[in-house]
Enzyme design. Structure first.
Site, PDB file in Angstrom:
ATOM      1  N   CYS A 116      35.604 -45.686 -37.001  1.00 21.48           N
ATOM      2  CA  CYS A 116      35.562 -46.440 -38.248  1.00 21.48           C
ATOM      3  C   CYS A 116      34.864 -45.532 -39.253  1.00 21.48           C
ATOM      4  O   CYS A 116      34.507 -44.398 -38.912  1.00 21.48           O
ATOM      5  CB  CYS A 116      34.932 -47.825 -38.119  1.00 21.48           C
ATOM      6  SG  CYS A 116      33.148 -47.932 -37.960  1.00 21.48           S
ATOM      7  N   HIS A 157      24.541 -38.785 -18.872  1.00 27.57           N
ATOM      8  CA  HIS A 157      23.407 -39.666 -18.572  1.00 27.57           C
ATOM      9  C   HIS A 157      23.732 -41.152 -18.662  1.00 27.57           C
ATOM     10  O   HIS A 157      23.049 -41.953 -18.030  1.00 27.57           O
ATOM     11  CB  HIS A 157      22.245 -39.378 -19.526  1.00 27.57           C
ATOM     12  CG  HIS A 157      21.645 -38.030 -19.320  1.00 27.57           C
ATOM     13  ND1 HIS A 157      20.483 -37.648 -19.942  1.00 27.57           N
ATOM     14  CD2 HIS A 157      22.028 -36.965 -18.572  1.00 27.57           C
ATOM     15  CE1 HIS A 157      20.176 -36.406 -19.588  1.00 27.57           C
ATOM     16  NE2 HIS A 157      21.114 -35.972 -18.754  1.00 27.57           N
TER      17      HIS A 157
END
Length: 146
Positions: free
Chosen positions: A68, A101
């Site tokens: 966006c 992670h």
């Protein structure tokens, strides 16, 4: 071997970038499930984010890329769904860490603030970086707990 199907979504501000990155992904051998928008006409990011996030949440798709204008609105909307780990990716290291992670399964980029080349670099980093598991696994398991 079956090609991986990637989900994609954007609002009007991310439409052109989505189309450019989608073309590159198709050329690289991916199949794309495009949740829209399909024009540059003004629209609401949530109308496209929720169906994409539902597909990820239900396990129908493994990974996705979304855009966006700022990246914030669509990212917030995507992360309302369980099992969605949408990461706001604005540089390569952040993108790699989101995969390593956090096992991010959606890469969101701010179309108004990045070039097509940057978005392509980050999309490749997202798709080519593996989750490290280990100590990160227990942390990821706590994300959708509530």
């Amino acid at each position: 071997m079956q090609k991986e199907v990637l989900g994609m979504a954007s609002d009007h501000a991310g439409f052109e970038m989505k189309e450019a990155i989608k073309a590159r992904l198709i050329a690289a051998g991916f199949d794309i499930q495009d949740f829209g928008t399909h024009t540059a006409d003004s629209c609401d990011y949530a109308d496209y984010a929720h169906p994409l996030a539902s597909a990820i949440s239900k396990g129908e798709l493994k990974r996705a890329i979304a855009f966006c204008g700022s990246g914030n609105g669509i990212n917030m909307t995507l992360n309302k769904h369980n099992e969605v780990r949408s990461a706001y990716c604005w540089n390569k290291e952040i993108t790699e860490l989101a995969r390593q992670h956090n096992d991010a399964n959606i890469c969101v980029m701010p179309a108004r603030f990045l070039s097509e080349e940057q978005c392509w670099e980050f999309a490749q980093a997202f798709l080519n970086t593996a989750f490290e598991g280990g100590r990160h696994q227990r942390r990821v398991e706590k994300i959708s707990r509530y």
